[in-house]
Design an enzyme around this catalytic site. Sequence first.
Site, PDB file in Angstrom:
ATOM      1  N   ARG A 224       1.091   3.396  16.572  1.00  0.00           N
ATOM      2  CA  ARG A 224       1.019   4.639  17.759  1.00  0.00           C
ATOM      3  C   ARG A 224       0.521   3.919  18.551  1.00  0.00           C
ATOM      4  O   ARG A 224      -0.050   3.115  18.936  1.00  0.00           O
ATOM      5  CB  ARG A 224      -0.093   5.210  17.575  1.00  0.00           C
ATOM      6  CG  ARG A 224      -0.694   6.355  15.868  1.00  0.00           C
ATOM      7  CD  ARG A 224       0.591   6.657  15.837  1.00  0.00           C
ATOM      8  NE  ARG A 224       1.577   7.532  14.550  1.00  0.00           N
ATOM      9  CZ  ARG A 224       1.075   6.909  13.354  1.00  0.00           C
ATOM     10  NH1 ARG A 224       2.399   6.547  13.667  1.00  0.00           N
ATOM     11  NH2 ARG A 224       1.843   8.078  12.498  1.00  0.00           N
ATOM     12  N   HIS A 272      10.162   3.694  16.129  1.00  0.00           N
ATOM     13  CA  HIS A 272       9.399   4.282  15.099  1.00  0.00           C
ATOM     14  C   HIS A 272      10.322   4.358  14.344  1.00  0.00           C
ATOM     15  O   HIS A 272      10.083   4.946  13.030  1.00  0.00           O
ATOM     16  CB  HIS A 272       8.862   5.368  14.417  1.00  0.00           C
ATOM     17  CG  HIS A 272       7.443   5.741  14.750  1.00  0.00           C
ATOM     18  ND1 HIS A 272       6.245   6.505  15.550  1.00  0.00           N
ATOM     19  CD2 HIS A 272       6.916   5.398  13.354  1.00  0.00           C
ATOM     20  CE1 HIS A 272       5.619   6.556  14.488  1.00  0.00           C
ATOM     21  NE2 HIS A 272       5.890   6.029  12.756  1.00  0.00           N
TER      22      HIS A 272
END
Length: 309
Positions: A224, A272
Site C-alpha cells: 500500500r 497496482h
Amino acid sequence: MTQTPTLLVCTAKDQDDWRRAVSALLPEAIVRTGIDAPPCDYVIVWKPPAELFAAQTRLKAIFSLGAGVDGLLAMPALPADVPLVRMEDGGMAPQMIEYALYVALRRLRRFGDYERSQAQASWSPRPARPRGDLRIGVLGLGVLGGEVARALAQFGFRVSGWSRTPKSIQHVACESGDAGLTRMLAHSEVLLVFLPSTPATQGLIGRDFLRMLPAGACIANLSRGEILDEAALLAALDDGRIDEAHLDVFAHEPLPPAHPLWRHARVRVTPHIAALTDPVIAAEQVVGKIRRLQAGLPITGVVDRRQRY
Ligand code: NAP
Ligand code: GLV
C-alpha cells in the site's frame, strides 16, 4: 435445516462474471447484484459504494475480494458488528513471488546497471555474484509476504523477514519488534514491502527508516502506498542512499501524471498490478467459507478490527 443463503455481489468490475462464478459453485443460493437489492445474508465486495450497506441490515459476513481491507475499513458506512473477511492468497501469492524474483534478480545480475551502461553505449561487464550473497528483507510475513520470503529463500537468497508477532519460516531469519526491525534493515540490500496499511504502518517508511538500510539499497513497495513517504524516498534516491525503487502502489492512485515518481530515472512504476485476485480461486474460497458459516463452523481470514488488518 439450513435456510437458502442469499448473496449480494458488488464489485467495481466484472460483476456478472463474479455472480455467475459464485452461483455455479453454490447453486442452492440466491445470488443478486445491484445496490438496491433486498437485505441478504452475505455480501461479496470490491470497492463498493457507501449506499450499499444502508439497505443491508441483516448481513452475516462481508467478503472482500482484496487482501487489503484498508479501503473498506475507512468507509463510515461499513457495519461495525458484521465480520469482515479478507481474501487469503486468492491466487495472488504466485504473482507476488514473480514480482519479487524480478526485483531480486535485477539486483543480483545488475540489469539496472546494464540498462544505464547501454544508455551510454558503454560495454561494462561486472563480476558475477552468488545468490546466497544477496540479502533480502521482507516486511510483513503474512499470507503473501510469508510465501514470498519462503520462495526467495528456497531460490537461494539470504532472507530475513519482519512481522508484528513472532514467526518461524524455514531458512528465513524472522524478526519482530523494533530491535528486530533495526537488525533486519541493517542487512537488507533489497527490501520488499508486504505490510497492510494500518495506523501503525502508515508513513512507517520515511527518512529515518530509509537511513537504516545499507547505502545503495533497493526497495519495492507492493502492498500500500500510504506506508511509504514518497517525498522521503525521492530525497533518498536523489542523494544515492537508495539505488532503485520499484513501486506498484501509491498514496494517490492512479498516480497523477505530473508526479515526479513517473519520471525519476531510478524508479520503476507499475499500476497496482503486483497481484490480482484470481476469480476462480477467489470464488471457491468465498463459497467454501459461506458453506462453513452456514454449517456453524469457524472460518479463517476474519479481519481483526482492532489491528485494522
Ligand atoms: P496479511 O496476511 O494480513 O499479512 C500482513 C503481515 O504484516 C503480517 O505478517 C503482519 O504481522 C504484518 N504486520 C501488520 N502490521 C504490522 C506492524 N505494525 N508491524 C510489523 N508487522 C506488521 O496480509 P497479506 O495477505 O500478506 O497482504 C499484505 C498486503 O498486501 C495487503 O494488506 C494489501 O494491502 C497488499 N496487497 C497488494 C496487492 C497489489 O497488487 N499491490 C495485492 C494484494 C495485496 P503478523 O503476522 O504478526 O500479523
Ligand atoms: C489488492 O491490492 C488487494 O489488496 O488485494
